[in-house]
Design a protein around this motif. Structure first.
Motif, PDB file in Angstrom:
ATOM      1  N   SER A   1      47.166  43.278  32.639  1.00  0.00           N
ATOM      2  CA  SER A   1      46.948  43.164  31.198  1.00  0.00           C
ATOM      3  C   SER A   1      47.102  44.538  30.581  1.00  0.00           C
ATOM      4  O   SER A   1      46.617  45.524  31.133  1.00  0.00           O
ATOM      5  CB  SER A   1      45.553  42.613  30.900  1.00  0.00           C
ATOM      6  OG  SER A   1      45.259  42.719  29.521  1.00  0.00           O
TER       7      SER A   1
ATOM      8  N   ALA B   1      51.197  33.993  27.830  1.00  0.00           N
ATOM      9  CA  ALA B   1      50.678  34.430  29.122  1.00  0.00           C
ATOM     10  C   ALA B   1      51.637  33.960  30.204  1.00  0.00           C
ATOM     11  O   ALA B   1      52.415  33.027  29.994  1.00  0.00           O
ATOM     12  CB  ALA B   1      49.285  33.851  29.364  1.00  0.00           C
TER      13      ALA B   1
ATOM     14  N   TYR C   1      48.423  36.050  35.105  1.00  0.00           N
ATOM     15  CA  TYR C   1      47.304  35.481  35.852  1.00  0.00           C
ATOM     16  C   TYR C   1      47.772  34.825  37.156  1.00  0.00           C
ATOM     17  O   TYR C   1      48.915  34.376  37.267  1.00  0.00           O
ATOM     18  CB  TYR C   1      46.619  34.378  35.048  1.00  0.00           C
ATOM     19  CG  TYR C   1      45.959  34.782  33.771  1.00  0.00           C
ATOM     20  CD1 TYR C   1      44.642  35.231  33.752  1.00  0.00           C
ATOM     21  CD2 TYR C   1      46.636  34.680  32.557  1.00  0.00           C
ATOM     22  CE1 TYR C   1      44.020  35.570  32.552  1.00  0.00           C
ATOM     23  CE2 TYR C   1      46.025  35.013  31.354  1.00  0.00           C
ATOM     24  CZ  TYR C   1      44.712  35.459  31.361  1.00  0.00           C
ATOM     25  OH  TYR C   1      44.097  35.790  30.181  1.00  0.00           O
TER      26      TYR C   1
ATOM     27  N   THR D   1      49.203  38.747  29.074  1.00  0.00           N
ATOM     28  CA  THR D   1      48.452  38.834  30.325  1.00  0.00           C
ATOM     29  C   THR D   1      49.105  37.972  31.401  1.00  0.00           C
ATOM     30  O   THR D   1      49.588  36.889  31.124  1.00  0.00           O
ATOM     31  CB  THR D   1      46.998  38.376  30.124  1.00  0.00           C
ATOM     32  OG1 THR D   1      46.423  39.096  29.032  1.00  0.00           O
ATOM     33  CG2 THR D   1      46.163  38.604  31.367  1.00  0.00           C
TER      34      THR D   1
ATOM     35  N   THR E   1      38.204  38.458  37.224  1.00  0.00           N
ATOM     36  CA  THR E   1      38.262  37.111  37.764  1.00  0.00           C
ATOM     37  C   THR E   1      37.225  36.245  37.068  1.00  0.00           C
ATOM     38  O   THR E   1      36.052  36.620  36.996  1.00  0.00           O
ATOM     39  CB  THR E   1      37.968  37.127  39.282  1.00  0.00           C
ATOM     40  OG1 THR E   1      38.904  38.005  39.913  1.00  0.00           O
ATOM     41  CG2 THR E   1      38.105  35.738  39.865  1.00  0.00           C
TER      42      THR E   1
ATOM     43  N   THR F   1      43.102  37.875  36.879  1.00  0.00           N
ATOM     44  CA  THR F   1      44.037  38.593  36.020  1.00  0.00           C
ATOM     45  C   THR F   1      44.874  39.539  36.870  1.00  0.00           C
ATOM     46  O   THR F   1      44.346  40.454  37.496  1.00  0.00           O
ATOM     47  CB  THR F   1      43.290  39.386  34.936  1.00  0.00           C
ATOM     48  OG1 THR F   1      42.472  38.491  34.186  1.00  0.00           O
ATOM     49  CG2 THR F   1      44.257  40.082  34.001  1.00  0.00           C
TER      50      THR F   1
ATOM     51  N   VAL G   1      43.850  31.090  28.597  1.00  0.00           N
ATOM     52  CA  VAL G   1      44.651  32.265  28.923  1.00  0.00           C
ATOM     53  C   VAL G   1      44.952  33.046  27.656  1.00  0.00           C
ATOM     54  O   VAL G   1      45.131  32.477  26.583  1.00  0.00           O
ATOM     55  CB  VAL G   1      45.964  31.872  29.641  1.00  0.00           C
ATOM     56  CG1 VAL G   1      45.660  31.261  31.002  1.00  0.00           C
ATOM     57  CG2 VAL G   1      46.800  30.905  28.816  1.00  0.00           C
TER      58      VAL G   1
ATOM     59  N   ASN H   1      41.722  44.202  37.778  1.00  0.00           N
ATOM     60  CA  ASN H   1      41.810  42.786  37.463  1.00  0.00           C
ATOM     61  C   ASN H   1      40.427  42.230  37.207  1.00  0.00           C
ATOM     62  O   ASN H   1      39.427  42.751  37.668  1.00  0.00           O
ATOM     63  CB  ASN H   1      42.484  41.996  38.597  1.00  0.00           C
ATOM     64  CG  ASN H   1      41.535  41.646  39.696  1.00  0.00           C
ATOM     65  OD1 ASN H   1      40.997  42.507  40.359  1.00  0.00           O
ATOM     66  ND2 ASN H   1      41.328  40.372  39.895  1.00  0.00           N
TER      67      ASN H   1
END
Length: 276
Positions: free
Chosen positions: A249, A147, A221, A219, A271, A246, A215, A269
């Motif tokens: 992704s 990530a 973040y 992705t 959250t 996010t 995580v 996204n």
């Protein structure tokens, strides 16, 4: 756990009152009201991709009118929107408090095409430090095993911080101060216990709090430090938390709802909240 490279480069782009119009314009669906790009054609190369975070711990809920039309109601602290395609050009925005409709901003705002941004309302209303800050979401997608994560420091009573991984010598974030964001760093997917420390040259300052964060691979973040470390001493009872938003992704898609009710598919996204 594999060692991660140190973050030391901070990026801050501040656009004050006019940007607040853009910020709250694109906040979406927190009160059951969706808003899409005004006049957008959903082409990423022709629109700006913008999302908004309400991170001011003592700011009231607000309503937003766009070009004279009611767009949002009751947007509160901790909300992070999906990315929305916002058409390039100028729009008239009115922002008012939800409780008594006091207008806190009214004016024309302009947006540019082709970039991704997080617009965060930070600071404190009572201290007259409330302002919008714009962060460029400039990340590279990681592999399926990793990530990529950055830190946004939006806790007004927290010092500049270093962040280390508990039980290791790994330093993830170095000397990130209020209002700033670190660069993105790639880490192995998994669960982390993070130690948030007062910043020191050797990254060995006192641990002021710890948070647990998970995580997923593939992705990107933003880990957002928000709220008060010591809410009992502050103007609002808004305790410290880490919002894990996010940024992108490969598997994640959202919907944006036009003001006429039409739904169009877009990257979105999610959250989650990681509390102390």
């Amino acid at each position: 756990m594999a060692a991660c490279s140190m973050w030391g480069n901070q990026t801050t782009v501040t656009r004050r009152l006019a940007t607040l119009g853009v910020a709250l314009l694109v906040m979406t669906s927190f009160a059951g009201i969706g808003i899409a790009a005004i006049g957008a054609n959903n082409a990423q190369d022709e629109d700006a991709q913008v999302r908004v975070a309400h991170l001011s711990p003592d700011a009231p809920a607000v309503d937003v009118l766009v070009d004279g039309q009611a767009a949002l109601e009751g947007v509160e602290f901790g909300a992070v929107s999906d990315y929305l395609a916002l058409s390039a050009g100028e729009h008239t925005v009115t922002i008012q408090t939800s409780e008594n409709e006091t207008v806190v901003f009214e004016g024309n705002v302009s947006v540019e095409a082709g970039e991704m941004y997080t617009v965060a309302a930070i600071g404190e209303v009572t201290e007259e430090t409330f302002e919008p800050v714009v962060y460029e979401d400039d990340f590279e997608m990681p592999s399926d095993e990793n990530a990529t994560v950055r830190l946004i420091h939006a806790s007004p009573d927290a010092p500049a911080v270093d962040v280390t991984v508990a039980g290791t010598d790994t330093v993830l974030y170095d000397n990130v101060s209020f209002g700033n964001a670190s660069d993105y760093v790639e880490v192995p997917a998994g669960d982390y216990e993070l130690e948030i420390r007062g910043a020191t040259e050797e990254n060995d300052g006192e641990v002021v709090t710890t948070v647990n964060v998970s995580v997923e691979g593939g992705t990107a973040y933003s880990a957002i430090a928000a709220g008060y470390l010591s809410p009992d001493d502050e103007p609002a009872d808004t305790p410290f938390e880490v919002l894990l938003a996010t940024d992108s992704s490969g598997e994640m898609m959202g919907t944006e709802t036009e003001m006429d009710g039409t739904e169009t598919e877009m990257m979105g996204n999610e959250t989650t909240t990681e509390e102390m």
